[in-house]
Design an enzyme around this catalytic site. Structure first.
Site, mmCIF file in Angstrom:
data_model
loop_
_atom_site.group_PDB
_atom_site.id
_atom_site.type_symbol
_atom_site.label_atom_id
_atom_site.label_comp_id
_atom_site.label_asym_id
_atom_site.label_seq_id
_atom_site.Cartn_x
_atom_site.Cartn_y
_atom_site.Cartn_z
ATOM 1 N N ASP A 1 -2.919 -17.896 1.774
ATOM 2 C CA ASP A 1 -4.402 -19.077 1.100
ATOM 3 C C ASP A 1 -5.097 -19.797 2.709
ATOM 4 O O ASP A 1 -6.151 -19.890 2.635
ATOM 5 C CB ASP A 1 -3.876 -19.195 0.559
ATOM 6 C CG ASP A 1 -2.478 -19.751 0.064
ATOM 7 O OD1 ASP A 1 -2.179 -19.218 0.918
ATOM 8 O OD2 ASP A 1 -2.189 -20.319 -0.551
ATOM 9 N N ASP B 1 -5.452 -6.576 5.787
ATOM 10 C CA ASP B 1 -6.414 -6.075 5.843
ATOM 11 C C ASP B 1 -7.848 -7.167 5.573
ATOM 12 O O ASP B 1 -8.163 -6.687 5.400
ATOM 13 C CB ASP B 1 -5.859 -5.106 4.469
ATOM 14 C CG ASP B 1 -6.921 -3.851 3.819
ATOM 15 O OD1 ASP B 1 -7.947 -3.684 4.597
ATOM 16 O OD2 ASP B 1 -7.256 -2.998 2.999
ATOM 17 N N TYR C 1 0.949 -0.981 0.275
ATOM 18 C CA TYR C 1 -0.167 -0.062 -0.454
ATOM 19 C C TYR C 1 0.617 1.048 -0.386
ATOM 20 O O TYR C 1 0.523 2.517 -0.854
ATOM 21 C CB TYR C 1 -1.100 0.068 1.126
ATOM 22 C CG TYR C 1 -1.570 -0.893 0.883
ATOM 23 C CD1 TYR C 1 -2.360 -1.652 -0.017
ATOM 24 C CD2 TYR C 1 -2.645 -1.791 2.283
ATOM 25 C CE1 TYR C 1 -3.273 -2.439 -0.193
ATOM 26 C CE2 TYR C 1 -4.193 -2.624 2.351
ATOM 27 C CZ TYR C 1 -3.767 -3.457 1.004
ATOM 28 O OH TYR C 1 -4.458 -3.704 0.972
ATOM 29 N N ASP D 1 -10.872 -8.086 7.566
ATOM 30 C CA ASP D 1 -12.827 -8.145 8.142
ATOM 31 C C ASP D 1 -12.833 -9.093 7.860
ATOM 32 O O ASP D 1 -14.185 -9.273 8.098
ATOM 33 C CB ASP D 1 -12.278 -7.379 5.884
ATOM 34 C CG ASP D 1 -12.444 -6.203 6.294
ATOM 35 O OD1 ASP D 1 -12.094 -5.474 6.875
ATOM 36 O OD2 ASP D 1 -13.227 -4.985 5.553
ATOM 37 N N LYS E 1 3.086 -15.291 2.729
ATOM 38 C CA LYS E 1 3.091 -16.827 1.137
ATOM 39 C C LYS E 1 4.693 -16.413 0.501
ATOM 40 O O LYS E 1 4.824 -15.793 0.125
ATOM 41 C CB LYS E 1 2.812 -14.877 0.404
ATOM 42 C CG LYS E 1 2.466 -15.892 -0.779
ATOM 43 C CD LYS E 1 1.565 -16.659 -1.010
ATOM 44 C CE LYS E 1 0.835 -18.032 -2.020
ATOM 45 N NZ LYS E 1 -0.128 -18.525 -1.763
#
Ligand code: NAD
Length: 362
Positions: free
Chosen positions: A223, A247, A142, A251, A191
């Site tokens: 994942d 992020d 980001y 959620d 990852k």
């Protein structure tokens, strides 16, 4: 103990929910013999109206001078037309940057009294859901270079993902310290089968583990983690991860708990000063009606007691008071399912009941 708390009531339901958290904090101060001093800070729409900008510098200074910051919520339709850099949300970004908070911490907890609100199957929920996601907040993709170029007759977009050892180390420490205050289990999510940044992430986390022999470190691919959060969330205590993974996962984790009005958060940097706020926004659709759920803000105040003030017993008292009020069947509209033995309450009513449950000085 004496502590200075900067209070940002904000817009919409912000003032209604914040006052309930302050009442609870005052009850804690009374019961345990502390002194909490509140400094009112204007941020968001109210600051735009009064000063023409969402967080004037002198307001930021008040927050920096405090031991912790408690925030309700900011924003609303009234300020939708305001130009980009003056929008209420810009105040929030300026506050986070000004406080130097690089870690966002969100608990995902199912209160047994509200387990029917979870979209997960009852046999999964019954095993218990109570974990925290520690997300790196100001690095990674980001904050890397973003560009779109014309190359070979078509547009090509690039977003750069960078992490340095020091950035990983400081968020890693928050993960280990948080696990130490809970059940001592830290799951580092990455990852590493694809990304160099994740391989460096793992290297730094493993080196930190030597300093925290009381914390058990495990590693999980992002994942797989996304699947495990819905398959068996009871396995997690603390998850630490980079910005974009955090992020998305945070959620996902808030969804499985059922209600947005119940979830607190903290944002921390170096030192003990932190920013504490519920995860929801200013809910303009219900503002001024005394129907909002103040529990996310009250639990944010409990996180403040635990993580900024090291007042674990006091934080437990707040969480127990919330639990006890839910046990007695009191519910605000967002968590009221008309089950037998439950009573619909206004925001101020449930706040009062939680405050009363803190108890008196022993
Ligand atoms: P929202 O979280 O304010 O509301 C979403 C829905 O959840 C609404 O139906 C609302 O009534 C409900 N809700 C939220 N909090 C509740 C509570 N405590 N009790 C009961 N119901 C609750 O999100 P939104 O509608 O997308 O945003 C509204 C405004 O808030 C926007 O201006 C947005 O920019 C701002 N916002 C601020 C923050 C913040 O201050 N940190 C975060 C998100 C959104």
């Amino acid at each position: 103990m004496k502590k200075n708390i900067a209070v940002i009531r904000g817009d919409g339901i912000g003032p209604e929910i914040t006052v309930q958290a302050i009442n609870v904090l005052n009850a804690v101060a009374e019961r345990y013999g502390h002194e909490f001093i509140y400094d009112e800070v204007a941020m968001g729409g109210v600051a735009i109206d009064a000063y023409g900008e969402p967080l004037p510098d002198e307001m930021l200074e008040k927050c920096k001078a405090a031991d912790a910051v408690l925030l309700g919520a900011v924003g609303g339709p009234k300020w939708n037309g305001v130009s980009g850099d003056k929008r209420p949300e810009k105040g929030l970004l300026k506050l986070r940057a000004g406080l130097g908070v690089y870690s966002n911490n969100r608990p995902a907890k199912i209160w047994k009294q509200l387990s029917s609100a979870s979209p997960l199957r009852p046999e999964i929920v019954q095993k218990g859901i109570d974990f925290i996601i520690v997300r790196e907040l100001i690095g990674g993709i980001y904050f890397g270079e973003h560009k779109t170029e014309n190359a070979g007759g078509q547009l090509v977009a690039t977003d750069v993902l960078t992490y340095s050892e020091s950035e990983i180390k400081r968020i890693g420490r928050i993960g280990f310290e948080t696990a130490r205050k809970r059940r001592g289990r830290l799951c580092s999510v990455e990852k590493s089968n694809v990304l160099d940044s994740s391989r460096l992430w793992n290297k730094v986390m493993r080196s930190l583990a030597a300093e925290y022999p009381d914390v058990q470190l495990t590693e999980m691919l992002v994942d797989n983690c996304a699947m495990q959060i819905v398959k068996d969330p009871s396995q997690f205590d603390v998850i630490v991860t980079e910005n974009m993974f955090g992020d998305i996962l945070s959620d996902e984790a808030s969804m499985i708990t059922g209600s947005i009005g119940m979830i607190p958060s903290s944002s921390l940097g170096d030192g003990k000063r932190g920013l504490y706020e519920p995860i929801h926004g200013s809910a303009p659709d219900i503002a001024g009606k005394d129907v909002a759920n103040p529990i996310g803000t009250i639990l944010s105040a409990a996180m403040m007691l635990r993580y900024s003030f090291d007042m674990d017993e006091e934080a437990d008292a707040v969480e127990n008071a919330v639990s006890s009020v839910l046990d007695k069947g009191f519910r605000t509209a967002d968590i009221y399912g008309k089950e037998a033995g439950t009573t619909l309450c206004e925001c101020s009513e449930i706040g009062k009941k939680i405050t009363e449950n803190i108890g008196k000085r022993k």
